[in-house]
Design an enzyme around this catalytic site. Structure first.
Site, short mmCIF file in Angstrom:
data_model
loop_
_atom_site.label_atom_id
_atom_site.label_comp_id
_atom_site.label_asym_id
_atom_site.label_seq_id
_atom_site.Cartn_x
_atom_site.Cartn_y
_atom_site.Cartn_z
N HIS A 105 0.89 -1.16 0.02
CA HIS A 105 -0.05 -0.17 -0.04
C HIS A 105 0.70 1.36 -0.09
O HIS A 105 0.44 2.36 0.35
CB HIS A 105 -0.95 0.11 1.32
CG HIS A 105 -2.07 -1.19 1.07
ND1 HIS A 105 -2.75 -1.52 2.06
CD2 HIS A 105 -2.38 -1.69 0.02
CE1 HIS A 105 -3.68 -2.45 1.82
NE2 HIS A 105 -3.48 -2.60 0.28
N CYS A 138 11.76 15.07 -12.83
CA CYS A 138 11.08 15.85 -13.88
C CYS A 138 10.81 17.51 -13.62
O CYS A 138 10.25 18.16 -14.55
CB CYS A 138 9.85 15.10 -14.36
SG CYS A 138 8.45 15.44 -13.31
N SER A 176 -6.96 -6.41 10.77
CA SER A 176 -8.37 -6.73 11.00
C SER A 176 -9.27 -7.65 9.72
O SER A 176 -10.11 -8.10 9.93
CB SER A 176 -9.23 -5.55 10.91
OG SER A 176 -9.19 -4.77 9.77
C1 BV8 Z 1 -8.45 -2.69 -4.84
C2 BV8 Z 1 -3.09 2.72 2.88
C3 BV8 Z 1 -8.74 -3.50 -7.11
C4 BV8 Z 1 -3.49 4.23 3.03
C5 BV8 Z 1 -4.97 1.27 2.81
C6 BV8 Z 1 -16.91 -4.52 -1.32
C7 BV8 Z 1 -16.19 -5.80 -0.96
C8 BV8 Z 1 -14.90 -6.18 -1.25
C9 BV8 Z 1 -13.94 -5.30 -1.63
C10 BV8 Z 1 -14.32 -4.02 -1.96
C11 BV8 Z 1 -15.92 -3.53 -1.92
N1 BV8 Z 1 -15.81 -2.38 -2.25
C12 BV8 Z 1 -14.54 -2.03 -2.35
C13 BV8 Z 1 -13.59 -2.85 -2.24
C14 BV8 Z 1 -12.18 -2.88 -2.43
C15 BV8 Z 1 -11.44 -2.20 -1.19
C16 BV8 Z 1 -11.85 -2.68 0.14
O1 BV8 Z 1 -11.42 -3.71 0.50
N2 BV8 Z 1 -12.76 -2.09 0.82
C17 BV8 Z 1 -13.12 -2.34 2.09
C18 BV8 Z 1 -13.22 -1.23 2.99
C19 BV8 Z 1 -14.31 -3.31 1.91
N3 BV8 Z 1 -9.84 -2.30 -1.59
C20 BV8 Z 1 -9.46 -1.40 -2.40
O2 BV8 Z 1 -9.86 -0.48 -2.88
C21 BV8 Z 1 -8.00 -1.69 -2.47
N4 BV8 Z 1 -7.69 -1.82 -4.03
O3 BV8 Z 1 -9.16 -3.46 -4.68
O4 BV8 Z 1 -8.14 -2.55 -6.17
C22 BV8 Z 1 -7.72 -4.60 -7.41
C23 BV8 Z 1 -7.46 -5.43 -6.55
C24 BV8 Z 1 -6.49 -6.57 -6.83
C25 BV8 Z 1 -5.88 -6.65 -8.06
C26 BV8 Z 1 -6.24 -5.54 -8.87
C27 BV8 Z 1 -7.14 -4.88 -8.63
C28 BV8 Z 1 -6.97 -0.92 -2.04
C29 BV8 Z 1 -7.25 -0.79 -0.60
C30 BV8 Z 1 -5.95 0.10 -0.03
C31 BV8 Z 1 -6.41 1.12 0.77
N5 BV8 Z 1 -5.42 1.51 1.57
N6 BV8 Z 1 -3.98 1.85 3.14
C32 BV8 Z 1 -3.34 4.56 4.25
O5 BV8 Z 1 -2.57 3.85 5.19
O6 BV8 Z 1 -3.56 5.72 4.69
S1 BV8 Z 1 -6.12 0.24 3.79
C33 BV8 Z 1 -5.83 0.19 5.30
O7 BV8 Z 1 -6.51 -0.59 6.04
C34 BV8 Z 1 -4.63 -0.63 5.65
O8 BV8 Z 1 -3.57 -0.53 4.62
C35 BV8 Z 1 -5.01 -1.89 5.44
O9 BV8 Z 1 -5.05 -2.54 4.15
C36 BV8 Z 1 -6.34 -1.80 5.91
C37 BV8 Z 1 -6.81 -2.60 7.12
O10 BV8 Z 1 -5.96 -1.95 8.10
P1 BV8 Z 1 -5.52 -2.97 9.28
O11 BV8 Z 1 -4.02 -2.99 9.00
O12 BV8 Z 1 -6.04 -4.22 9.30
O13 BV8 Z 1 -5.79 -2.16 10.47
P2 BV8 Z 1 -7.15 -2.18 11.36
O14 BV8 Z 1 -7.02 -1.05 12.25
O15 BV8 Z 1 -8.34 -2.52 10.33
O16 BV8 Z 1 -6.99 -3.59 12.26
C38 BV8 Z 1 -5.92 -3.60 13.10
C39 BV8 Z 1 -6.07 -4.90 13.56
O17 BV8 Z 1 -4.71 -4.94 14.56
C40 BV8 Z 1 -6.97 -5.27 14.33
O18 BV8 Z 1 -7.68 -6.63 14.11
C41 BV8 Z 1 -6.41 -5.29 15.88
O19 BV8 Z 1 -7.18 -6.18 16.60
C42 BV8 Z 1 -4.98 -5.66 15.68
N7 BV8 Z 1 -4.40 -5.19 16.60
C43 BV8 Z 1 -4.37 -4.26 17.38
N8 BV8 Z 1 -3.24 -3.68 18.51
C44 BV8 Z 1 -2.81 -4.72 18.50
C45 BV8 Z 1 -2.97 -5.82 17.31
N9 BV8 Z 1 -2.82 -6.92 16.93
C46 BV8 Z 1 -1.59 -7.48 17.52
N10 BV8 Z 1 -1.03 -6.63 18.56
C47 BV8 Z 1 -1.44 -5.43 18.87
N11 BV8 Z 1 -0.75 -4.85 19.78
#
Ligand code: BV8
Length: 227
Positions: A105, A138, A176
């Site tokens: 990402h 560029c 997550s």
């Molecule tokens: C794409 C960068 C096409 C930016 C990020 C409907 C259904 C399915 C999919 C979609 C849909 N509608 C749209 C989509 C696609 C969409 C998507 O998935 N949307 C979701 C919301 C449904 N995805 C996209 O658009 C992606 N692109 O699909 O393109 C394609 C695909 C493949 C091939 C060709 C074309 C692009 C998505 C990227 C977005 N950018 N980040 C930035 O950082 O600002 S997303 C961002 O959230 C992260 O990068 C990560 O990917 C995502 C999830 O975050 P996590 O890292 O999991 O963090 P989170 O807070 O959610 O969870 C933390 C976890 O840690 C928790 O479980 C917690 O319990 C745990 N934790 C906490 N503390 C600890 C711990 N674990 C251990 N120890 C601890 N101490």
């Protein structure tokens, strides 16, 4: 043994980097649509720059934790048999000693030039909000955060899928399982014969898809698993 490790925001949580979806997480104060989509950047680049400028500045105040260091030791032990792919845009894996990190990402410390598509280091001498010097390649003034937003294609998907198809073991740390395609990696790896393990603070949305799961802080679980 070929191992693929996927990390998410949870691996950096104990370093003090906010996750997205936990309490007081990044999405608490922001709507995804306003700061993490190409449309948001088109509509209000200053708001998007401010969101990433704040996170980039905060990077200087945090340190890698034992989970990052443990994965660096795993790289020492496995060499090319380890593929580390992270959803995180921080540099804590590198500062923790990992030398080969696939940022699917993008990265906070990198900029993408809209003029020539080059990935260049984020300019240190940034002026005011979003007031960036020209691209060193560029000369264009159209630099954006080198981050994959919602609706954009993650970096290196072919390479990632290639490693998942060959993996004997897939380990997901601190994510997550809310965002695709990363959330689908466990199923892809499993379909290609890999054992799968989730190391997370609590069961993720995809926990049921893993053969094994251990729940607790990454700073404890990852060193335990690696060592
Ligand atoms: C794409 C960068 C096409 C930016 C990020 C409907 C259904 C399915 C999919 C979609 C849909 N509608 C749209 C989509 C696609 C969409 C998507 O998935 N949307 C979701 C919301 C449904 N995805 C996209 O658009 C992606 N692109 O699909 O393109 C394609 C695909 C493949 C091939 C060709 C074309 C692009 C998505 C990227 C977005 N950018 N980040 C930035 O950082 O600002 S997303 C961002 O959230 C992260 O990068 C990560 O990917 C995502 C999830 O975050 P996590 O890292 O999991 O963090 P989170 O807070 O959610 O969870 C933390 C976890 O840690 C928790 O479980 C917690 O319990 C745990 N934790 C906490 N503390 C600890 C711990 N674990 C251990 N120890 C601890 N101490």
């Amino acid at each position: 043994m070929r191992v693929v490790v996927l990390t998410g925001a949870g691996i950096s949580a104990e370093s003090g980097v906010p996750t997205f979806r936990d309490a007081d997480g990044l999405w608490e104060g922001h709507r995804v649509e306003d700061v993490a989509t190409p449309e948001a950047f088109e509509r209000a680049p200053g708001v998007v720059h401010a969101f990433y400028d704040a996170r980039r500045e905060a990077l200087d105040t945090v340190e890698p934790n034992p989970a990052h260091h443990a994965l660096a030791r795993l790289e020492q032990a496995l060499g090319d048999d380890l593929f580390l792919v992270t959803q995180n845009i921080d540099d804590l894996h590198e500062r923790g000693g990992s030398t080969r990190v696939h940022h699917m990402h993008g990265e906070l410390r990198s900029a993408l030039c809209l003029g020539c598509d080059a990935h260049v280091p984020w300019p240190a001498e940034q002026g005011g909000l979003g007031d960036l010097p020209p691209c060193p390649r560029c000369g264009s003034c159209a630099l954006r955060p080198d981050v994959v937003w919602f609706g954009e294609v993650p970096y290196g998907m072919d390479e990632i899928l290639g490693h998942l198809a060959e993996a004997d073991l897939f380990v997901s740390v601190g994510t997550s399982g809310a965002v695709y395609p990363a959330a689908g990696f466990v199923q892809y790896a499993r379909a290609h014969g890999a054992r799968t393990l989730e190391l997370n603070l609590e069961p993720s949305e995809g926990s049921h898809l893993f053969h094994d799961a251990r729940h607790g802080p990454a700073g404890v679980l990852v060193p335990e698993w690696v060592d």
